[in-house]
Design an enzyme around this catalytic site. Structure first.
Site, mmCIF file in Angstrom:
data_model
loop_
_atom_site.group_PDB
_atom_site.id
_atom_site.type_symbol
_atom_site.label_atom_id
_atom_site.label_comp_id
_atom_site.label_asym_id
_atom_site.label_seq_id
_atom_site.Cartn_x
_atom_site.Cartn_y
_atom_site.Cartn_z
ATOM 1 N N GLU A 10 13.946 189.752 -67.672
ATOM 2 C CA GLU A 10 12.800 189.061 -68.449
ATOM 3 C C GLU A 10 11.628 189.581 -68.241
ATOM 4 O O GLU A 10 11.180 190.046 -67.258
ATOM 5 C CB GLU A 10 12.742 187.551 -67.790
ATOM 6 C CG GLU A 10 14.063 186.860 -67.958
ATOM 7 C CD GLU A 10 13.974 185.268 -67.167
ATOM 8 O OE1 GLU A 10 14.569 184.553 -67.677
ATOM 9 O OE2 GLU A 10 13.330 185.496 -66.039
ATOM 10 N N HIS A 19 11.285 190.895 -64.602
ATOM 11 C CA HIS A 19 12.381 189.964 -63.429
ATOM 12 C C HIS A 19 13.632 190.355 -63.857
ATOM 13 O O HIS A 19 14.379 189.823 -64.782
ATOM 14 C CB HIS A 19 12.234 188.401 -63.780
ATOM 15 C CG HIS A 19 12.752 187.492 -63.009
ATOM 16 N ND1 HIS A 19 13.281 186.443 -63.428
ATOM 17 C CD2 HIS A 19 12.675 187.780 -61.558
ATOM 18 C CE1 HIS A 19 13.651 185.867 -62.251
ATOM 19 N NE2 HIS A 19 13.470 186.610 -61.394
ATOM 20 N N ASN A 64 15.421 180.879 -64.539
ATOM 21 C CA ASN A 64 15.393 179.950 -63.455
ATOM 22 C C ASN A 64 14.748 178.531 -63.911
ATOM 23 O O ASN A 64 14.899 177.435 -63.280
ATOM 24 C CB ASN A 64 14.453 180.426 -62.225
ATOM 25 C CG ASN A 64 15.000 181.533 -61.518
ATOM 26 O OD1 ASN A 64 16.422 181.630 -61.597
ATOM 27 N ND2 ASN A 64 14.565 182.411 -61.074
ATOM 28 N N SER A 69 10.286 185.598 -58.831
ATOM 29 C CA SER A 69 10.961 184.545 -59.373
ATOM 30 C C SER A 69 10.122 183.262 -59.800
ATOM 31 O O SER A 69 10.534 182.640 -60.557
ATOM 32 C CB SER A 69 12.145 184.172 -58.574
ATOM 33 O OG SER A 69 12.814 185.356 -58.199
HETATM 34 N N1 LIG Z 1 16.987 187.707 -54.390
HETATM 35 C C1 LIG Z 1 17.226 187.216 -55.391
HETATM 36 O O1 LIG Z 1 18.214 187.175 -55.978
HETATM 37 C C2 LIG Z 1 15.791 187.521 -56.745
HETATM 38 C C3 LIG Z 1 16.107 187.665 -57.824
HETATM 39 C C4 LIG Z 1 14.991 187.952 -58.646
HETATM 40 C C5 LIG Z 1 13.752 188.258 -58.108
HETATM 41 N N2 LIG Z 1 13.483 188.271 -56.861
HETATM 42 C C6 LIG Z 1 12.156 188.353 -56.057
HETATM 43 O O2 LIG Z 1 12.343 189.882 -55.755
HETATM 44 C C7 LIG Z 1 11.321 189.979 -54.797
HETATM 45 C C8 LIG Z 1 12.135 190.345 -53.534
HETATM 46 O O3 LIG Z 1 13.112 189.697 -53.423
HETATM 47 P P1 LIG Z 1 14.422 190.186 -52.346
HETATM 48 O O4 LIG Z 1 15.288 189.224 -52.260
HETATM 49 O O5 LIG Z 1 14.765 191.612 -52.718
HETATM 50 O O6 LIG Z 1 13.779 190.148 -51.054
HETATM 51 P P2 LIG Z 1 14.066 190.938 -49.583
HETATM 52 O O7 LIG Z 1 13.815 190.130 -48.345
HETATM 53 O O8 LIG Z 1 15.505 191.358 -49.634
HETATM 54 O O9 LIG Z 1 13.189 192.295 -49.577
HETATM 55 C C9 LIG Z 1 11.852 192.345 -49.551
HETATM 56 C C10 LIG Z 1 11.387 193.707 -48.935
HETATM 57 O O10 LIG Z 1 10.094 193.928 -49.086
HETATM 58 C C11 LIG Z 1 9.577 194.393 -47.977
HETATM 59 N N3 LIG Z 1 8.105 194.206 -47.754
HETATM 60 C C12 LIG Z 1 7.545 193.251 -47.687
HETATM 61 N N4 LIG Z 1 6.123 193.280 -47.635
HETATM 62 C C13 LIG Z 1 5.950 194.582 -48.044
HETATM 63 C C14 LIG Z 1 4.701 195.305 -48.266
HETATM 64 N N5 LIG Z 1 3.666 194.905 -48.236
HETATM 65 N N6 LIG Z 1 5.040 196.600 -48.583
HETATM 66 C C15 LIG Z 1 6.282 197.161 -48.730
HETATM 67 N N7 LIG Z 1 7.390 196.433 -48.414
HETATM 68 C C16 LIG Z 1 7.289 195.186 -48.211
HETATM 69 C C17 LIG Z 1 10.324 194.070 -46.815
HETATM 70 O O11 LIG Z 1 10.380 194.672 -45.669
HETATM 71 C C18 LIG Z 1 11.784 194.144 -47.630
HETATM 72 O O12 LIG Z 1 12.540 194.925 -47.591
HETATM 73 C C19 LIG Z 1 10.894 188.483 -54.716
HETATM 74 O O13 LIG Z 1 9.484 188.450 -55.266
HETATM 75 C C20 LIG Z 1 11.846 187.701 -55.312
HETATM 76 O O14 LIG Z 1 11.064 186.357 -55.648
HETATM 77 C C21 LIG Z 1 14.724 187.913 -56.059
#
Ligand SMILES: NC(=O)c1ccc[n+]([C@@H]2O[C@H](COP(=O)([O-])OP(=O)(O)OC[C@H]3O[C@@H](n4cnc5c(N)ncnc54)[C@H](O)[C@@H]3O)[C@@H](O)[C@H]2O)c1
Length: 314
Positions: free
Chosen positions: A182, A170, A220, A149
């Site tokens: 995106e 994204h 964002n 993000s």
């Molecule tokens: N939450 C949102 O609303 C949102 C929206 C758009 C983008 N994002 C982006 O998406 C990404 C994930 O966000 P999320 O909310 O799903 O996070 P989350 O914490 O729900 O999930 C992340 C997952 O990644 C796993 N993980 C961490 N390191 C790892 C590795 N080296 N190998 C394999 N798995 C690994 C963790 O165990 C976890 O299950 C981030 O970059 C975030 O910025 C989030």
């Protein structure tokens, strides 16, 4: 002459369009790294739209939880989509689940991927390390994409040797519901990669928009400063948070007010984004820290996910 020129240009442009199309990668096999909120959603949508998907996370336990969440979400989708035909709904769920497998070993599964989508923790070092490692094992044609993000796609691309096959993809939360993607093009992303990702997004049933690799991309970059301005308005004592929420719903037609939305998105996530932007551009007035939100984060009140943020949640 003008006619000849027009015909020539038309035939040239249609033949070059055809060759550009011919060169595009048709993405069929997808590896999603990170089975959390976003990764599970991306895997679900990709598997339900005719792709084979491998979902990767760190432990079997996490993956079991992801699978349970995906199954529940798919049943909800099926119930809506196949109101008149529950049997077809069951088949849809089964077919989607059978297109998906789980793994704790990204290196072992990446050999079959046309596309690797990363949705792990929002930490540049950890993401770079992952991409650098996978770069050695993924096939030549494989496109790498990050769902970040707030981090710079260019920095991640530079951790690999495939800068031309690297972009941002994204998605929005919840992925099965939100229609937007995106597609982020760095100065090194090839047109072929970019167009392949646009096509892929469409096969997912999403609407892609494109943006350069700039802080917050489109949504964002506009949304987070607006949310922060709402908190500043409240900090100055100009209006209550309840009134600000009501005002934006009834006056601007937004489905949620800014404080409700902040609690939904997560105050920790929002603070993380703001901190990163402030570090990148410390003099930008839009990126200045917001004390009352930071205080809640320090108290571990992150919003809906912890039960309390700007509001209390059951
Ligand atoms: N939450 C949102 O609303 C949102 C929206 C758009 C983008 N994002 C982006 O998406 C990404 C994930 O966000 P999320 O909310 O799903 O996070 P989350 O914490 O729900 O999930 C992340 C997952 O990644 C796993 N993980 C961490 N390191 C790892 C590795 N080296 N190998 C394999 N798995 C690994 C963790 O165990 C976890 O299950 C981030 O970059 C975030 O910025 C989030």
């Amino acid at each position: 002459m003008a006619f000849v020129t027009r015909q020539f240009v038309r035939s040239m442009s249609s033949s070059s369009a055809a060759s550009a199309t011919a060169k595009k990668i048709v993405i069929k096999h997808v590896t999603v790294i990170g089975g959390g909120l976003m990764g599970a959603g991306i895997a679900q949508v990709a598997a339900s739209t005719g792709h084979t998907v491998v979902l990767v996370d760190q432990t079997e336990d996490i993956l079991a939880k992801s699978k349970k969440g995906i199954e529940e979400s798919l049943r909800k989708v099926a119930k809506k989509k196949f109101v008149e035909n529950p049997k077809a709904g069951d088949e849809f769920v089964e077919k989607t689940l059978s297109s998906m497998s789980m793994s704790t070993d990204a290196v072992a599964v990446v050999h079959s991927a046309d596309l690797v989508v990363e949705a792990i923790v929002e930490n540049l070092e950890v993401k770079n390390e992952l991409f650098k490692r996978l770069d050695k094992f993924a096939p030549e044609h494989t496109i790498f994409a990050s769902n970040t993000s707030s981090l710079q796609i260019t920095s991640m691309a530079n951790a690999t040797t495939r800068q031309d096959r690297f972009a941002g993809l994204h998605f929005f939360n919840p992925v099965p519901v939100m229609k937007l993607v995106e597609v982020i093009k760095t100065p090194m992303t090839s047109q072929k990669t970019f167009e392949s990702l646009l096509d892929f997004s469409k096969t997912l049933g999403k609407h892609p928009v494109s943006c350069k690799d700039t802080p917050g991309f489109v949504v964002n970059r506009l949304l987070v400063p607006y949310l922060m301005e709402a908190v500043r308005l409240h900090e100055r004592g100009d209006a209550s948070k309840e009134d600000i929420d009501i005002a934006m719903k009834l006056g601007a037609g937004y489905p949620m007010g800014p404080f409700e939305l902040l609690d939904y998105v997560g105050l920790d996530t929002t603070k993380f984004i703001m901190d990163g932007w402030h570090e990148m551009d410390p003099n930008n007035p839009l990126f200045q820290p917001v004390p009352s939100m930071n205080k809640l984060v320090a108290e571990k009140k992150f919003g809906k996910k912890t039960g309390e943020g700007f509001y209390k949640h059951k």
